[in-house]
Design a protein around this motif. Structure first.
Motif, PDB file in Angstrom:
ATOM      1  N   VAL A  95       1.008  -1.201   0.148  1.00  0.00           N
ATOM      2  CA  VAL A  95       0.003   0.138   0.008  1.00  0.00           C
ATOM      3  C   VAL A  95       0.848   1.365   0.056  1.00  0.00           C
ATOM      4  CG1 VAL A  95      -1.568   1.200   1.470  1.00  0.00           C
ATOM      5  CG2 VAL A  95      -2.007  -1.161   1.174  1.00  0.00           C
ATOM      6  N   ALA A  96       2.071   1.139   0.963  1.00  0.00           N
ATOM      7  CA  ALA A  96       2.845   2.605   0.815  1.00  0.00           C
ATOM      8  C   ALA A  96       3.473   2.657  -0.622  1.00  0.00           C
ATOM      9  CB  ALA A  96       3.799   2.195   1.925  1.00  0.00           C
ATOM     10  N   ALA A  97       3.856   1.510  -1.288  1.00  0.00           N
ATOM     11  CA  ALA A  97       4.368   1.612  -2.492  1.00  0.00           C
ATOM     12  C   ALA A  97       3.634   2.301  -3.586  1.00  0.00           C
ATOM     13  CB  ALA A  97       4.857   0.186  -3.227  1.00  0.00           C
ATOM     14  N   GLU A  98       2.095   1.735  -3.364  1.00  0.00           N
ATOM     15  CA  GLU A  98       1.204   2.209  -4.398  1.00  0.00           C
ATOM     16  C   GLU A  98       0.831   3.776  -4.213  1.00  0.00           C
ATOM     17  OE1 GLU A  98      -2.102   2.125  -7.247  1.00  0.00           O
ATOM     18  OE2 GLU A  98      -0.242   0.881  -6.960  1.00  0.00           O
ATOM     19  N   MET A  99       0.964   4.302  -2.825  1.00  0.00           N
ATOM     20  CA  MET A  99       0.864   5.647  -2.424  1.00  0.00           C
ATOM     21  C   MET A  99       1.710   6.641  -3.129  1.00  0.00           C
ATOM     22  SD  MET A  99       0.009   5.205   1.420  1.00  0.00           S
ATOM     23  CE  MET A  99      -0.576   7.075   1.848  1.00  0.00           C
ATOM     24  N   THR A 100       3.126   6.016  -3.248  1.00  0.00           N
ATOM     25  CA  THR A 100       4.178   6.737  -3.707  1.00  0.00           C
ATOM     26  C   THR A 100       4.033   6.880  -5.313  1.00  0.00           C
ATOM     27  OG1 THR A 100       5.627   4.780  -4.449  1.00  0.00           O
ATOM     28  CG2 THR A 100       6.082   5.834  -2.180  1.00  0.00           C
ATOM     29  N   ARG A 101       3.119   6.222  -5.910  1.00  0.00           N
ATOM     30  CA  ARG A 101       3.007   6.157  -7.261  1.00  0.00           C
ATOM     31  C   ARG A 101       1.694   6.968  -7.762  1.00  0.00           C
ATOM     32  NH1 ARG A 101       4.630   0.481  -6.812  1.00  0.00           N
ATOM     33  NH2 ARG A 101       2.596  -0.214  -6.572  1.00  0.00           N
ATOM     34  N   ARG A 102       0.918   7.372  -7.150  1.00  0.00           N
ATOM     35  CA  ARG A 102      -0.301   8.037  -7.215  1.00  0.00           C
ATOM     36  C   ARG A 102      -0.833   9.160  -6.209  1.00  0.00           C
ATOM     37  NH1 ARG A 102      -4.907   3.680  -6.493  1.00  0.00           N
ATOM     38  NH2 ARG A 102      -6.434   5.341  -6.563  1.00  0.00           N
ATOM     39  N   GLY A 103      -1.769   9.857  -6.403  1.00  0.00           N
ATOM     40  CA  GLY A 103      -1.987  11.091  -5.762  1.00  0.00           C
ATOM     41  C   GLY A 103      -0.794  11.934  -5.567  1.00  0.00           C
ATOM     42  N   PRO A 104      -0.485  12.473  -4.749  1.00  0.00           N
ATOM     43  CA  PRO A 104       0.685  13.455  -4.334  1.00  0.00           C
ATOM     44  C   PRO A 104       1.958  13.101  -4.410  1.00  0.00           C
ATOM     45  CG  PRO A 104      -0.289  12.993  -2.137  1.00  0.00           C
ATOM     46  CD  PRO A 104      -1.058  12.023  -3.090  1.00  0.00           C
ATOM     47  N   ARG A 105       2.178  11.527  -4.719  1.00  0.00           N
ATOM     48  CA  ARG A 105       3.351  10.817  -5.061  1.00  0.00           C
ATOM     49  C   ARG A 105       4.343  11.254  -3.904  1.00  0.00           C
ATOM     50  NH1 ARG A 105       1.396  11.805 -10.496  1.00  0.00           N
ATOM     51  NH2 ARG A 105       1.298   9.906 -11.344  1.00  0.00           N
ATOM     52  N   PRO A 106       4.230  10.957  -2.778  1.00  0.00           N
ATOM     53  CA  PRO A 106       5.216  11.348  -1.750  1.00  0.00           C
ATOM     54  C   PRO A 106       6.335  10.657  -1.778  1.00  0.00           C
ATOM     55  CG  PRO A 106       3.267   9.796  -0.881  1.00  0.00           C
ATOM     56  CD  PRO A 106       3.213  10.091  -2.264  1.00  0.00           C
ATOM     57  N   ALA A 107       7.354  11.094  -1.080  1.00  0.00           N
ATOM     58  CA  ALA A 107       8.645  10.275  -0.744  1.00  0.00           C
ATOM     59  C   ALA A 107       8.193   9.456   0.324  1.00  0.00           C
ATOM     60  CB  ALA A 107       9.775  11.259  -0.323  1.00  0.00           C
ATOM     61  N   LEU A 108       8.995   8.038   0.419  1.00  0.00           N
ATOM     62  CA  LEU A 108       8.466   7.346   1.499  1.00  0.00           C
ATOM     63  C   LEU A 108       9.912   7.219   2.329  1.00  0.00           C
ATOM     64  CD1 LEU A 108       6.938   4.982   2.981  1.00  0.00           C
ATOM     65  CD2 LEU A 108       7.704   3.531   1.056  1.00  0.00           C
ATOM     66  N   HIS A 109       9.494   7.252   3.701  1.00  0.00           N
ATOM     67  CA  HIS A 109      10.613   7.188   4.581  1.00  0.00           C
ATOM     68  C   HIS A 109      10.315   5.983   5.336  1.00  0.00           C
ATOM     69  CE1 HIS A 109      14.501   8.399   6.438  1.00  0.00           C
ATOM     70  NE2 HIS A 109      13.867   7.881   7.519  1.00  0.00           N
ATOM     71  N   VAL A 110      10.951   5.001   5.521  1.00  0.00           N
ATOM     72  CA  VAL A 110      10.636   3.744   6.566  1.00  0.00           C
ATOM     73  C   VAL A 110      11.637   3.874   7.841  1.00  0.00           C
ATOM     74  CG1 VAL A 110      10.847   1.276   6.683  1.00  0.00           C
ATOM     75  CG2 VAL A 110      10.009   2.143   4.594  1.00  0.00           C
ATOM     76  N   ILE A 111      11.143   3.689   8.926  1.00  0.00           N
ATOM     77  CA  ILE A 111      11.337   3.914  10.279  1.00  0.00           C
ATOM     78  C   ILE A 111      11.998   2.492  10.582  1.00  0.00           C
ATOM     79  CG2 ILE A 111      11.540   4.683  12.548  1.00  0.00           C
ATOM     80  CD1 ILE A 111      11.273   6.956  10.646  1.00  0.00           C
ATOM     81  N   PRO A 112      13.338   1.976  10.730  1.00  0.00           N
ATOM     82  CA  PRO A 112      13.591   0.763  11.142  1.00  0.00           C
ATOM     83  C   PRO A 112      13.283   0.436  12.695  1.00  0.00           C
ATOM     84  CG  PRO A 112      15.606   2.056  11.042  1.00  0.00           C
ATOM     85  CD  PRO A 112      14.447   2.914  10.350  1.00  0.00           C
TER      86      PRO A 112
END
Length: 279
Positions: free
Chosen positions: A239-256
């Motif tokens: 879902v996070a990956a899909e969010m980066t491809r559509r809408g506002p196309r945000p940068a994704l930062h994953v917190i380990p």
């Protein structure tokens, strides 16, 4: 060191508690918490960011020190929360703002940035939530929110909070103690339970449409940052990956080393938010 101000604002016929930080003449930043939490969760980030922003951290209706619903079937909804947010902004004369939302607060931010506050929210941080929530994650949250624990002591409640919110990741003892202090209320018989109306769980029954926001997400035009806990069961990796491809196309930062949801309470996470908001 900046100190907070505890304020109570009448909005939509409700008394809404807001923790405010910084100079009201600074650019506005609203930080909105998750389903069963309060605005005090943002103390570390709000204090740090108050050197640049006027930070408002509301307690959502039914949580913390804000009023409970008159009719939970209607009032515990994104429509009502949105009107409350608008009222808070009107109270302070705020036109443009940044929004940081954790979990539920992130989805409220999405619906507002696509609707009532479109063009007014310039920067949107979506913290560990998406337009499609896995059933297992939703059921886990609903199971404990709808049946809040009751203990004899605050110390027992703190131990429950540490265990139940372990996915928050590694936080200081001071963080957990404040979480206990701001999450506890006494019952009529003097025991200790969590500081929210159990009826807030109706979000999963009476307002399921609030959790399905792909159409709103696709309409967001604000600059957007998406944060995900590495092991989150609420924001699935696909879902996070899909969010980066559509809408506002945000940068994704994953917190380990973190699940649902990152607290934004340590220096690295605060720096991430600060850098994004400054851009």
């Amino acid at each position: 060191m900046t100190t907070s101000r505890s304020t109570y604002i009448e909005v939509e016929g409700f008394e809404v508690h807001v923790t405010e930080w910084g100079d009201p003449r600074n650019p506005a930043l609203v930080m909105w918490h998750g389903l069963a939490r309060t605005g005090r969760d943002f103390d570390e980030a709000a204090e740090a960011l108050s050197d640049t922003y006027f930070v408002l951290c509301p307690d959502t209706l039914g949580r913390g020190l804000s009023s409970w619903a008159r009719d939970f079937r209607a009032d515990y909804s994104y429509a009502t929360f949105g009107r409350v947010a608008e009222g808070l902004l009107a109270h302070h004369g705020i036109d443009r703002l940044c929004w940081v939302g954790t979990s539920m607060g992130g989805l409220i931010g999405v619906t507002l940035a696509a609707g009532r506050l479109k063009g007014r929210i310039t920067h949107l941080v979506i913290n560990d939530i998406g337009p499609d929530i896995p059933a297992a994650g939703a059921e886990r949250i609903a199971s404990y929110v709808g049946t809040p624990p009751v203990y004899d002591t605050v110390a027992e409640l703190e131990a429950w909070l540490r265990a139940n919110y372990a996915p928050f990741g590694d936080n200081t003892d001071a963080f957990w103690r404040r979480m206990a202090d701001t999450s506890a209320r006494r019952t009529d018989d003097g025991r200790v339970t969590v500081h929210y109306d159990p009826n807030i769980v109706s979000q999963f029954t009476h307002h399921k449409a609030d959790l399905d926001v792909w159409d709103a997400y696709d309409a967001v035009e604000a600059k957007t940052l998406l944060i995900r806990g590495e092991t989150s069961d609420v924001l699935a990796a696909p879902v996070a990956a899909e969010m980066t491809r559509r809408g506002p196309r945000p940068a994704l930062h994953v917190i380990p080393g973190c699940g649902h949801a990152p607290t934004l309470a340590n220096d690295a996470q605060i720096a991430l938010v600060r850098e994004f908001l400054a851009g």
